[in-house]
Design a protein around this motif. Sequence first.
Motif, PDB file in Angstrom:
ATOM      1  N   ILE A  63      57.146  82.699  48.862  1.00 34.11           N
ATOM      2  CA  ILE A  63      56.434  82.137  47.713  1.00 34.11           C
ATOM      3  C   ILE A  63      57.405  81.709  46.623  1.00 34.11           C
ATOM      4  O   ILE A  63      57.298  80.608  46.071  1.00 34.11           O
ATOM      5  CB  ILE A  63      55.408  83.151  47.166  1.00 34.11           C
ATOM      6  CG1 ILE A  63      54.308  83.392  48.211  1.00 34.11           C
ATOM      7  CG2 ILE A  63      54.801  82.649  45.856  1.00 34.11           C
ATOM      8  CD1 ILE A  63      53.332  84.481  47.839  1.00 34.11           C
ATOM      9  N   GLU A  64      58.384  82.550  46.314  1.00 33.52           N
ATOM     10  CA  GLU A  64      59.366  82.192  45.288  1.00 33.52           C
ATOM     11  C   GLU A  64      60.218  81.013  45.749  1.00 33.52           C
ATOM     12  O   GLU A  64      60.526  80.103  44.955  1.00 33.52           O
ATOM     13  CB  GLU A  64      60.254  83.390  44.962  1.00 33.52           C
ATOM     14  CG  GLU A  64      61.331  83.103  43.927  1.00 33.52           C
ATOM     15  CD  GLU A  64      60.781  82.623  42.591  1.00 33.52           C
ATOM     16  OE1 GLU A  64      61.507  81.898  41.883  1.00 33.52           O
ATOM     17  OE2 GLU A  64      59.627  82.964  42.250  1.00 33.52           O
ATOM     18  N   ALA A  65      60.603  81.000  47.014  1.00 33.60           N
ATOM     19  CA  ALA A  65      61.383  79.880  47.534  1.00 33.60           C
ATOM     20  C   ALA A  65      60.576  78.586  47.463  1.00 33.60           C
ATOM     21  O   ALA A  65      61.092  77.528  47.076  1.00 33.60           O
ATOM     22  CB  ALA A  65      61.808  80.162  48.975  1.00 33.60           C
ATOM     23  N   THR A  66      59.294  78.666  47.814  1.00 29.23           N
ATOM     24  CA  THR A  66      58.417  77.497  47.730  1.00 29.23           C
ATOM     25  C   THR A  66      58.318  76.995  46.294  1.00 29.23           C
ATOM     26  O   THR A  66      58.372  75.784  46.030  1.00 29.23           O
ATOM     27  CB  THR A  66      57.014  77.842  48.255  1.00 29.23           C
ATOM     28  OG1 THR A  66      57.105  78.207  49.633  1.00 29.23           O
ATOM     29  CG2 THR A  66      56.060  76.668  48.105  1.00 29.23           C
ATOM     30  N   GLY A  77      60.526  65.061  48.616  1.00 28.28           N
ATOM     31  CA  GLY A  77      60.138  64.638  49.960  1.00 28.28           C
ATOM     32  C   GLY A  77      60.075  65.764  50.969  1.00 28.28           C
ATOM     33  O   GLY A  77      59.777  65.531  52.149  1.00 28.28           O
ATOM     34  N   VAL A  78      60.334  66.999  50.514  1.00 28.56           N
ATOM     35  CA  VAL A  78      60.308  68.157  51.404  1.00 28.56           C
ATOM     36  C   VAL A  78      58.916  68.784  51.364  1.00 28.56           C
ATOM     37  O   VAL A  78      58.406  69.106  50.296  1.00 28.56           O
ATOM     38  CB  VAL A  78      61.365  69.191  50.981  1.00 28.56           C
ATOM     39  CG1 VAL A  78      61.281  70.428  51.880  1.00 28.56           C
ATOM     40  CG2 VAL A  78      62.757  68.577  51.042  1.00 28.56           C
ATOM     41  N   HIS A  79      58.319  68.968  52.532  1.00 24.12           N
ATOM     42  CA  HIS A  79      56.971  69.521  52.623  1.00 24.12           C
ATOM     43  C   HIS A  79      57.053  70.947  53.162  1.00 24.12           C
ATOM     44  O   HIS A  79      57.528  71.169  54.280  1.00 24.12           O
ATOM     45  CB  HIS A  79      56.104  68.649  53.522  1.00 24.12           C
ATOM     46  CG  HIS A  79      56.082  67.206  53.111  1.00 24.12           C
ATOM     47  ND1 HIS A  79      55.404  66.762  52.006  1.00 24.12           N
ATOM     48  CD2 HIS A  79      56.704  66.124  53.638  1.00 24.12           C
ATOM     49  CE1 HIS A  79      55.572  65.460  51.870  1.00 24.12           C
ATOM     50  NE2 HIS A  79      56.360  65.051  52.848  1.00 24.12           N
ATOM     51  N   VAL A  80      56.598  71.894  52.361  1.00 24.82           N
ATOM     52  CA  VAL A  80      56.691  73.309  52.721  1.00 24.82           C
ATOM     53  C   VAL A  80      55.388  73.776  53.361  1.00 24.82           C
ATOM     54  O   VAL A  80      54.308  73.593  52.801  1.00 24.82           O
ATOM     55  CB  VAL A  80      56.998  74.171  51.489  1.00 24.82           C
ATOM     56  CG1 VAL A  80      57.077  75.654  51.886  1.00 24.82           C
ATOM     57  CG2 VAL A  80      58.297  73.719  50.836  1.00 24.82           C
ATOM     58  N   VAL A  81      55.519  74.380  54.521  1.00 24.53           N
ATOM     59  CA  VAL A  81      54.376  74.973  55.213  1.00 24.53           C
ATOM     60  C   VAL A  81      54.667  76.456  55.376  1.00 24.53           C
ATOM     61  O   VAL A  81      55.675  76.834  55.977  1.00 24.53           O
ATOM     62  CB  VAL A  81      54.141  74.330  56.592  1.00 24.53           C
ATOM     63  CG1 VAL A  81      52.970  75.002  57.300  1.00 24.53           C
ATOM     64  CG2 VAL A  81      53.894  72.833  56.448  1.00 24.53           C
ATOM     65  N   ALA A  98      52.037  77.784  44.426  1.00 26.79           N
ATOM     66  CA  ALA A  98      53.472  77.574  44.236  1.00 26.79           C
ATOM     67  C   ALA A  98      53.916  76.196  44.679  1.00 26.79           C
ATOM     68  O   ALA A  98      55.005  75.740  44.305  1.00 26.79           O
ATOM     69  CB  ALA A  98      54.251  78.640  44.994  1.00 26.79           C
ATOM     70  N   GLY A  99      53.093  75.515  45.475  1.00 26.84           N
ATOM     71  CA  GLY A  99      53.444  74.162  45.892  1.00 26.84           C
ATOM     72  C   GLY A  99      53.499  73.924  47.387  1.00 26.84           C
ATOM     73  O   GLY A  99      53.939  72.869  47.835  1.00 26.84           O
ATOM     74  N   ALA A 100      53.054  74.901  48.178  1.00 24.66           N
ATOM     75  CA  ALA A 100      53.045  74.706  49.633  1.00 24.66           C
ATOM     76  C   ALA A 100      52.040  73.630  50.022  1.00 24.66           C
ATOM     77  O   ALA A 100      50.986  73.492  49.399  1.00 24.66           O
ATOM     78  CB  ALA A 100      52.706  76.015  50.337  1.00 24.66           C
ATOM     79  N   ALA A 101      52.374  72.871  51.057  1.00 20.39           N
ATOM     80  CA  ALA A 101      51.487  71.813  51.533  1.00 20.39           C
ATOM     81  C   ALA A 101      50.358  72.362  52.391  1.00 20.39           C
ATOM     82  O   ALA A 101      49.378  71.680  52.658  1.00 20.39           O
ATOM     83  CB  ALA A 101      52.286  70.782  52.337  1.00 20.39           C
ATOM     84  N   GLY A 102      50.498  73.595  52.819  1.00 20.35           N
ATOM     85  CA  GLY A 102      49.493  74.206  53.683  1.00 20.35           C
ATOM     86  C   GLY A 102      50.058  75.466  54.300  1.00 20.35           C
ATOM     87  O   GLY A 102      51.138  75.923  53.924  1.00 20.35           O
TER      88      GLY A 102
END
Length: 220
Positions: A63-66, A77-81, A98-102
């Motif tokens: 979560i913190e990394a995201t 342009g990086v999509h975090v899953v 936090a910004g995760a795409a899914g």
Amino acid sequence: MIRVLLVDDQPLIRSGFRALLDLEDDIKVVAEAADGQECLALIKEQLPDVVLIDIQMPVMDGIEATRRIAADPALAGVHVVVLTNYGMDEYVFDALRAGAAGFLVKDIVPEDFLHAVRVAARGDALLAPAITRKLIDRYVTQPPPTRAGNGLEELTSREREAVALAAQGLSNDEIADRLVISPLTAKTHINRAMAKLHARDRAQLVVLAYESGLVSPRNS
């Protein structure tokens, strides 16, 4: 070629995902990391299209990394899953905020896993309507606090309607039917709303809709 960064503190999990991804001609695992801090050290060097990251890890969790990835304009342009063992656990909503795409459950079938990676790489919504509805149901009794200064005033009335429907789990086609517009127009409304609200993707847009008070779980 879709560039993937794998982040999990369990080598066996990473090797399993890597073995599956390496069989695909259009996907390449460019690096692996055992925690969020190591992920951040590698991500600017590799600039992957998709980061598959575990939530619970030592040193720095997913979560913190995201959150740090989402806050860096150079990584737009990086999509975090995020990866989870438990489906709709207590951490998933925090990861989306936090910004995760899914998110993906680790016991997902290979075909769905590969499809999800490709969907995420395109920048499309990885939260299917059914998943969005589960998210709503899970947090119906514990909605997050409403945020002030949310930017909703910048949205047109049509954009607000489209966002509210997306937050209820409707797809673009379903939004188009409800508003009696074309699917392309519905997609345009959603994309413009994401730009105005500075949402990285549809998943974050759904979270913002609840945080802003545009919609509430009780009327979804």
